[in-house]
Write an enzyme that holds these catalytic residues in place. Sequence first.
Site, PDB file in Angstrom:
ATOM      1  CG  ASP A 148      -2.305   0.584   0.872  1.00  0.00           C
ATOM      2  OD1 ASP A 148      -2.349   1.811   0.658  1.00  0.00           O
ATOM      3  OD2 ASP A 148      -3.307  -0.139   0.839  1.00  0.00           O
ATOM      4  CG  HIS A 181      -5.509   3.588   0.536  1.00  0.00           C
ATOM      5  ND1 HIS A 181      -5.024   2.312   0.378  1.00  0.00           N
ATOM      6  CD2 HIS A 181      -6.801   3.545   0.144  1.00  0.00           C
ATOM      7  CE1 HIS A 181      -5.972   1.529  -0.098  1.00  0.00           C
ATOM      8  NE2 HIS A 181      -7.070   2.246  -0.250  1.00  0.00           N
ATOM      9  CB  SER A 461      -9.342   0.072  -0.358  1.00  0.00           C
ATOM     10  OG  SER A 461      -8.429   0.156  -1.411  1.00  0.00           O
TER      11      SER A 461
END
Length: 527
Positions: A148, A181, A461
Amino acid sequence: MTKGFKPLRTAVVLAVSAVVCGASMAAVKTDTSSVRVIVAYKAGAAAKVSKAVAALGGKVGADLADDNAIAVTLPKAKLAKLKAQAGIDYVEDDVIQTIQGKRSVSTKARKAMAAAAVTETVPYGITLVQADQVAGTPKWTPKVCIIDSGIDATHEDLAGNTLAGQNFSGSGSWNTDENAHGSHVAGTIAARDNDVGVVGVNANKQVSLYIAKVFDATGSASASVVTKAINACGRAKANIVSMSLGSSSNSRTEQRAIDRLSKKGILFIAAAGNAGTTAVSYPAGLASVMSVAAVDEAKAWADFSQYNADVEIAAPGVAVVSTVPPNVLTMGVLSVGGVSYTVQSMENSPVKSVTAPLADFGFGDAPAAGSMTGKVCLISRGNISFADKVVNCQTSGGVGAVIYNNTTGELLGTMGETVTTIPSVGATQADGATLLTQVGQSAHVGIEPDPALYASFNGTSMATPHVSGVAGLVWSYFPSCTGQQIRTSLVNSALDIGDAGRDDKTGAGLVQAKAAIDRINSLGCGN
């Protein structure tokens, strides 16, 4: 089709965009006179192929020796000659993969974030996947590799976990996060039970984390970079690889790496995608990968979640509250006459603030030179795009823009690829009506860094780390199980929430931690 397994697929280019849920292909700048490709070579031909690439004016961007390949940028006119070189197995596009999550700013989400900022809360997803029902002492600590945007290792809810990692992004280091994120994903897996913020699926350090950072602030990365990260996960002896990312096109080279490491026992889990169509996202569409769909708090399928025969299991992915680094995300601010309003920042608006008189600019559907000079434009939604309204305000001399809704609810807008120089925010219809009575008063409007440590996101996600976390939690009690057996046990113990039996929207159903543990205790691994 046997649960937990998917038919092998060949590389397919689907007619859908890889731009999903806020991740923009425009974030990756390309030179149209050159191409970036992955060149796979035959055994023993590495030196010969590298020499040929150099002779054609190409530059090697990534060495993928684990999979007999290199990533190359070279003049487009030389591509055909490259493909004809001896020793080459195949040449493929170095496809772009993007994050599959986007910030949620609903009223309910804001309340949940506010609660997490004051006292430790249990996100609804933890309850839905039964992580809060698992008791006892784990027998070992599986390692989860998160591919990520990195992690904020100093975050109050993440510090204290067993962490290691490697950076492939060219931005910061593996233990920093310029996108937010990756930290959000990590929090869902392993936010600590420490009396602050939130708790993750493994709130008591039942897993360790290995961070393979591939994304910078843009949320875009090439398949070659992701492949390097996958191989790093393998070298780090990860047991589970969590990938909240995807593309509409498959990478054969990335598939090689996943298939090879899957055979060595690593469990791969990836996001099904956020296009809300039947399109297949990769790597989730690979047989060696669990494809994860998203559901909401009511266990209903999220309409942005892609649905197809590859979807294997579902998990919470709507308004998921988790950890983020401070001052990485931004927030819209507005106050008029000393009164503050809740507004939403327009996506891709510049991060800046201004103070100026508020002026009514109607629908903002036509510029008028000098009419808004030195003023903040108050604009009604309708007729033309948000970006055009802001450009017209700017052209008319405006220094900021407030666009209010023409229906109930929050106004969430974007500038798209239009570059503007003034800050712009969205307001509710009700606040717009009030603001019209305050025309002429001093207004402060801006896009500013958000100091919050917790945020709500939507996306497959967010569903993916719920499944990755549950896989790690369940596996921590059964060290003798293999990765494939854990995968099968999760599928067979899932709560059926869609059409009876397996369905394309939610697969086998909602992942369940306690049910999986109970099933393995009763029937053994993989049954």
